[in-house]
Design an enzyme around this catalytic site. Structure first.
Site, PDB file in Angstrom:
ATOM      1  N   THR A  86      10.450 -15.200  -4.898  1.00  0.00           N
ATOM      2  CA  THR A  86       9.690 -16.395  -4.850  1.00  0.00           C
ATOM      3  C   THR A  86       8.763 -16.402  -5.901  1.00  0.00           C
ATOM      4  OG1 THR A  86       8.588 -14.837  -3.542  1.00  0.00           O
ATOM      5  CG2 THR A  86       9.980 -16.249  -2.347  1.00  0.00           C
ATOM      6  N   CYS A 268       3.926  -8.094  -7.567  1.00  0.00           N
ATOM      7  CA  CYS A 268       3.612  -8.596  -6.282  1.00  0.00           C
ATOM      8  C   CYS A 268       1.935  -8.842  -6.249  1.00  0.00           C
ATOM      9  CB  CYS A 268       3.651  -7.512  -5.301  1.00  0.00           C
ATOM     10  SG  CYS A 268       5.297  -6.984  -4.749  1.00  0.00           S
TER      11      CYS A 268
HETATM   12  C1  UGA Z   1       2.585  -3.634  -3.454  1.00  0.00           C
HETATM   13  C2  UGA Z   1       1.966  -3.047  -1.979  1.00  0.00           C
HETATM   14  O1  UGA Z   1       1.290  -1.973  -2.170  1.00  0.00           O
HETATM   15  C3  UGA Z   1       3.006  -3.122  -0.996  1.00  0.00           C
HETATM   16  O2  UGA Z   1       2.613  -2.676   0.390  1.00  0.00           O
HETATM   17  C4  UGA Z   1       3.854  -4.320  -1.118  1.00  0.00           C
HETATM   18  O3  UGA Z   1       4.846  -4.376  -0.057  1.00  0.00           O
HETATM   19  C5  UGA Z   1       4.160  -4.744  -2.308  1.00  0.00           C
HETATM   20  O4  UGA Z   1       3.028  -4.844  -3.179  1.00  0.00           O
HETATM   21  C6  UGA Z   1       5.053  -6.173  -2.298  1.00  0.00           C
HETATM   22  O5  UGA Z   1       4.184  -7.233  -1.851  1.00  0.00           O
HETATM   23  O6  UGA Z   1       6.330  -6.095  -2.439  1.00  0.00           O
HETATM   24  P1  UGA Z   1       3.699  -2.253  -5.552  1.00  0.00           P
HETATM   25  O7  UGA Z   1       3.638  -3.630  -5.798  1.00  0.00           O
HETATM   26  O8  UGA Z   1       4.831  -1.739  -5.557  1.00  0.00           O
HETATM   27  O9  UGA Z   1       3.279  -2.543  -3.929  1.00  0.00           O
HETATM   28  O10 UGA Z   1       2.352  -1.494  -6.156  1.00  0.00           O
HETATM   29  P2  UGA Z   1       1.154  -0.566  -5.566  1.00  0.00           P
HETATM   30  O11 UGA Z   1       1.583   0.692  -5.398  1.00  0.00           O
HETATM   31  O12 UGA Z   1       0.460  -1.513  -4.461  1.00  0.00           O
HETATM   32  O13 UGA Z   1       0.171  -0.817  -7.024  1.00  0.00           O
HETATM   33  C7  UGA Z   1      -0.032  -2.031  -7.584  1.00  0.00           C
HETATM   34  C8  UGA Z   1      -0.984  -2.089  -8.762  1.00  0.00           C
HETATM   35  O14 UGA Z   1      -2.239  -1.539  -8.347  1.00  0.00           O
HETATM   36  C9  UGA Z   1      -0.191  -1.085  -9.712  1.00  0.00           C
HETATM   37  O15 UGA Z   1      -0.514  -1.585 -10.909  1.00  0.00           O
HETATM   38  C10 UGA Z   1      -1.382   0.154  -9.588  1.00  0.00           C
HETATM   39  O16 UGA Z   1      -1.716   0.904 -10.886  1.00  0.00           O
HETATM   40  C11 UGA Z   1      -2.562  -0.505  -9.111  1.00  0.00           C
HETATM   41  N1  UGA Z   1      -3.559   0.294  -8.374  1.00  0.00           N
HETATM   42  C12 UGA Z   1      -3.284   0.811  -7.361  1.00  0.00           C
HETATM   43  C13 UGA Z   1      -4.775   0.478  -9.090  1.00  0.00           C
HETATM   44  O17 UGA Z   1      -5.169   0.005 -10.100  1.00  0.00           O
HETATM   45  N2  UGA Z   1      -5.813   1.124  -8.362  1.00  0.00           N
HETATM   46  C14 UGA Z   1      -5.400   1.579  -7.105  1.00  0.00           C
HETATM   47  O18 UGA Z   1      -6.299   2.575  -6.559  1.00  0.00           O
HETATM   48  C15 UGA Z   1      -4.173   1.659  -6.665  1.00  0.00           C
END
Ligand code: UGA
Length: 459
Positions: A86, A268
């Protein structure tokens, strides 16, 4: 139970292998013939820990197969999942064309479902109200499908890099539906996880749809809040990691997702935030907080670029090494990766940029062709005027700092994820910039670095 999964991207393929692992018979469908062919031979199209093992095991066991025909997913199935992409339109609105196409084709084949009844479940993240549109599309394509097919929502909360574990041991399972039949079928599908004590939430469809967008936007908000605090800490001398620890010790706040850095990326958060804002607009509610979250995320990247420039002075003629290119550790996914956005901006300003990543180099080169690649972190650092830690892969923690400094032209490290310890960096002779933390390495001046290097060389 026989299950169809349409779309074999990150969400769809993980669903295929984990439903097979739960004991179901699964048919995965994709329009991409080459992908389907490779999947049928046990080759995964992306890196995800544990994925290939489950894929090969269930192909060999006969409980998993792949096809390009939606009819194969519907025939004999009780539940069919829509897991197609999407993406964002230019307006930020979610493009749901693929969802509509799938719904229309499922409608055409719906009489072949098990017992002539089917639950069609939306798994990819969609704006609230999508199920209503799916129901209408089913009826438009095949009047009888309106009666035969129940539409449900089962948003996916998995994280890339730990997708298999998140699917087999989820924090919670969310099911939105509007028929007893659909609720009953979904409970049977997830029986093994429910029996293991997984929290199982049943609600109406719009609530399930909105809860997914609301969750992702809130997580992005936490990250942007931490990044705004980092800017404040840099001005006040406070340490953002300690501030986050202290905040996080309050269970009402929680420590997770308060790590300041170069901002969030991936397929995401950036896309879902835009789509949520668009949904809000379309419902007549202005939600400026969402715009501010995105603005702060961009500010976090700009802050990293500013530190690099502060360190190297002029970017032209400079060689900048980037460690970590994926949007986060544990994945080869580079979509909306802050590292690649940074690489492009550095290239645009005249720097030579060389990158290293344990998994994502091929994907990164496709996105940013001007990026040079190195075989390991030391080769990347060799001759560099600045080393930028963009993605906190755990192995970077164990780098030999003295060796790193020896191979670099200038001893400058910009740590975009607060991976390193400021005192250790200073001791190793680096001029060291991190995110929202007090100077440490900044206190040393370059004359001291020169002295340390001489001392090292003579020892
Ligand atoms: C995210 C959500 O965490 C999932 O619950 C959701 O299912 C998914 O999107 C989705 O909608 O499909 P994801 O995109 O795999 O999962 O990655 P995350 O682990 O959430 O990290 C996202 C981003 O935030 C990364 O770039 C990470 O480096 C950054 N981040 C995360 C930070 O900069 N600081 C933090 O404290 C945590």
């Amino acid at each position: 139970m026989k299950i169809g999964v349409i779309g074999t991207g990150h969400v769809g393929l993980v669903a295929c292998v984990t439903y097979a692992e739960m004991g179901h018979q699964v048919v995965g469908v994709d329009v991409d013939e080459e992908r389907v062919d490779q999947l049928g031979r046990g080759i995964a199209p992306f890196f995800e820990p544990g994925l290939v093992e489950l894929l090969q095991r269930h192909l060999a066991g006969g409980s998993l197969s792949f096809s390009t025909a939606i009819a194969d997913a519907v025939r004999g199935a009780e539940v069919v999942f829509i897991c197609v992409g999407t993406p964002s339109r230019a307006t930020g609105e979610a493009n749901l064309l693929a969802v509509e196409r799938v719904a229309r084709e499922v409608a055409v084949h719906s009489d072949q479902a098990a017992g002539g009844r089917l639950v069609l479940v939306q798994k990819s993240t969609v704006p609230a109200g999508t199920a209503t549109r799916v129901r209408r599309a089913l009826r438009m394509a095949n009047r009888d499908a309106g009666a035969r097919v129940s539409v449900a929502s089962n948003p996916e909360f998995l994280r890339e890099g730990q997708a298999i574990r998140d699917s087999l041991e989820p924090d919670r399972i969310l099911v939105g539906a509007d028929s007893v039949y659909a609720f009953e079928a979904m409970r049977r599908l997830y029986k093994s996880l429910i029996d293991n004590g997984t929290e199982y939430i049943e609600t109406d469809v719009p609530t399930a749809e909105l809860a997914k967008h609301a969750s992702n936007a809130f997580l992005a908000l936490k990250i942007s809040y931490a990044n705004a605090l980092a800017r404040l800490c840099e001005r006040s001398g406070a340490d953002v990691t300690r501030v986050a620890d202290i905040m996080g010790s309050d269970p009402r706040i929680g420590r997770a997702f308060l790590d300041a850095g170069m901002g969030y990326g991936g397929f995401c958060f950036p896309k879902d935030l835009q789509a949520f804002e668009h949904l809000s607009d379309s419902l007549g509610y202005d939600f400026p907080l969402l715009r501010e979250v995105a603005r702060l995320n961009n500010e976090a990247l700009v802050a990293t670029l500013t530190k690099i420039k502060e360190g190297v002075w002029n970017l032209e003629d400079k060689r900048v090494a980037l460690l970590g290119l994926s949007f986060k550790p544990g994945t080869d996914d580079v979509r909306f990766a802050p590292a690649l956005e940074l690489a492009q901006r550095l290239l645009d300003e005249g720097a030579t940029v060389v990158g290293y990543d344990p998994q994502a180099m091929t994907n990164a080169k496709q996105e940013v062709p001007g990026l040079e690649l190195a075989a390991d972190p030391y080769e990347a650092a060799s001759g560099a005027h600045c080393l930028v830690l963009c993605t906190q892969w755990p192995e970077f923690r164990d780098l030999d700092l003295h060796h790193l400094r020896r191979v670099m032209t200038d001893p400058l490290v910009v740590d975009g994820r607060n991976l390193f310890d400021a005192r250790q960096m200073a001791a190793a002779g680096f001029l060291y910039f991190s995110v929202g933390r007090p100077p440490g390495g900044l206190e040393i001046d370059l004359r001291d670095v020169g002295e340390t290097q001489q001392a090292d060389a003579s020892s």
